[in-house]
Design an enzyme around this catalytic site. Structure first.
Site, mmCIF file in Angstrom:
data_model
loop_
_atom_site.group_PDB
_atom_site.id
_atom_site.type_symbol
_atom_site.label_atom_id
_atom_site.label_comp_id
_atom_site.label_asym_id
_atom_site.label_seq_id
_atom_site.Cartn_x
_atom_site.Cartn_y
_atom_site.Cartn_z
ATOM 1 N N VAL A 57 0.849 -1.199 0.000
ATOM 2 C CA VAL A 57 0.000 0.000 0.000
ATOM 3 C C VAL A 57 0.878 1.240 0.000
ATOM 4 O O VAL A 57 2.029 1.209 0.431
ATOM 5 C CB VAL A 57 -0.970 0.028 1.204
ATOM 6 C CG1 VAL A 57 -2.001 -1.071 1.084
ATOM 7 C CG2 VAL A 57 -0.220 -0.107 2.522
ATOM 8 N N GLU A 58 0.310 2.366 -0.486
ATOM 9 C CA GLU A 58 1.113 3.560 -0.694
ATOM 10 C C GLU A 58 1.555 4.232 0.598
ATOM 11 O O GLU A 58 2.393 5.138 0.563
ATOM 12 C CB GLU A 58 0.352 4.561 -1.568
ATOM 13 C CG GLU A 58 -0.950 5.039 -0.982
ATOM 14 C CD GLU A 58 -1.712 5.927 -1.961
ATOM 15 O OE1 GLU A 58 -1.306 7.082 -2.150
ATOM 16 O OE2 GLU A 58 -2.700 5.460 -2.535
ATOM 17 N N SER A 59 1.029 3.807 1.732
ATOM 18 C CA SER A 59 1.533 4.333 2.999
ATOM 19 C C SER A 59 2.900 3.743 3.349
ATOM 20 O O SER A 59 3.529 4.166 4.311
ATOM 21 C CB SER A 59 0.537 4.056 4.126
ATOM 22 O OG SER A 59 0.221 2.672 4.192
ATOM 23 N N ASN A 114 6.339 6.625 3.627
ATOM 24 C CA ASN A 114 5.692 6.795 2.321
ATOM 25 C C ASN A 114 6.674 7.160 1.217
ATOM 26 O O ASN A 114 6.546 6.697 0.083
ATOM 27 C CB ASN A 114 4.594 7.863 2.425
ATOM 28 C CG ASN A 114 3.964 8.173 1.090
ATOM 29 O OD1 ASN A 114 4.268 9.186 0.478
ATOM 30 N ND2 ASN A 114 3.109 7.285 0.621
#
Length: 269
Positions: A53-55, A84
């Site tokens: 995930v982009e986090s 991130n």
């Protein structure tokens, strides 16, 4: 006793997502149906895939369904917790080294025949400055669509599938062959398919224009054309078989038992 032989459109869409993921792929997902589909792929379809995930969380395998990419439930069973900025560097680095491991899921409000996606605003009778509807915008989708091959998630409605989108938030194949290069974007990246609640669209290798590749047991090529706001080639379409009962059991009992993203009508239970 639960009946897993019946399934909803959303469950079919989640299954189609899972089937679009290949072994050993690194899969960029958010929440909602892409997360359900990626979780299903990890558990039953291609266990060697790696959802991220982009986090900044890598190789996620949450026990409970997270509600956002910053949800702590993503962290409980992931391999690496990066900041991130490392995620952004990772997707760019994959492109710089011409790796073909990444596939990313994005969505939006409008899409055109070349896979350009609008998730910024609907003009209506207005314009960009004063639109009819303003959305939350790109988030990380523009960078993802720049450096990664993408699978686009949409609900199949004529008002969403348009000849020209009001605004290009995430670039597809732009205006056809060579369009990405003319815009200064990597030409060896771009949308690979569109997964909707009526079927799976792919893009012709020569024209880069969308065509219907698969329809579902409850849909048809005619239904897809009726709900598409531009002419779409349906002559190559094949029937995609529905999921086995065990797949539906996994979705309902293990992946999304609280129906956070897939609601199951009582008659389907």
């Amino acid at each position: 006793m639960a009946d897993y032989t019946k399934y909803t459109k959303q469950e079919m869409q989640a299954y189609a997502i899972a089937k679009s993921i290949k072994e050993n792929q690194i899969v960029i997902v958010g929440t909602g149906l892409p997360l359900i589909g990626a979780s299903l792929a990890k558990r039953a379809v291609c266990p060697s895939c790696h959802p991220i995930v982009e986090s900044g969380l890598m190789d996620c395998s949450p026990v409970e369904v997270p509600r956002s990419v910053g949800d702590n439930r993503f962290m409980a069973h992931c391999a690496v917790q990066w900041p991130n900025v490392r995620f952004v560097g990772f997707e760019a680095n994959e492109w710089l080294h011409d790796e073909d491991r990444l596939i990313a899921f994005i969505g939006g409000a409008q899409i055109d025949p070349y896979g350009n996606v609008n998730s910024t605003c609907i003009f209506g009778k207005g314009d960009y400055v004063k639109p009819q509807t303003r959305f939350t915008g790109s988030g990380g989708a523009n960078g993802i669509a720049t450096f990664c091959n993408t699978v686009i998630m949409m609900q199949h409605q004529k008002r969403r599938f348009m000849e020209h989108v009001d605004y290009i938030t995430s670039c597809g194949w732009m205006d056809g062959p060579g369009g990405r290069e003319r815009a200064g974007l990597p030409g060896n990246r771009g949308p690979q398919m569109v997964v909707t609640d009526l079927g799976i669209m792919k893009f012709d290798e020569e024209t880069k224009r969308m065509y219907l590749a698969y329809y579902y047991p409850f849909s048809s090529p005619e239904m897809v054309q009726e709900n598409t706001g531009f002419e779409i080639d349906v002559t190559r379409a094949e029937l995609m078989e529905g999921p086995d009962p065990e797949i539906i059991r996994l979705i309902r009992e293990e992946i999304d038992p609280g129906q956070a993203f897939i609601k199951v009508p009582k008659e389907n239970k």
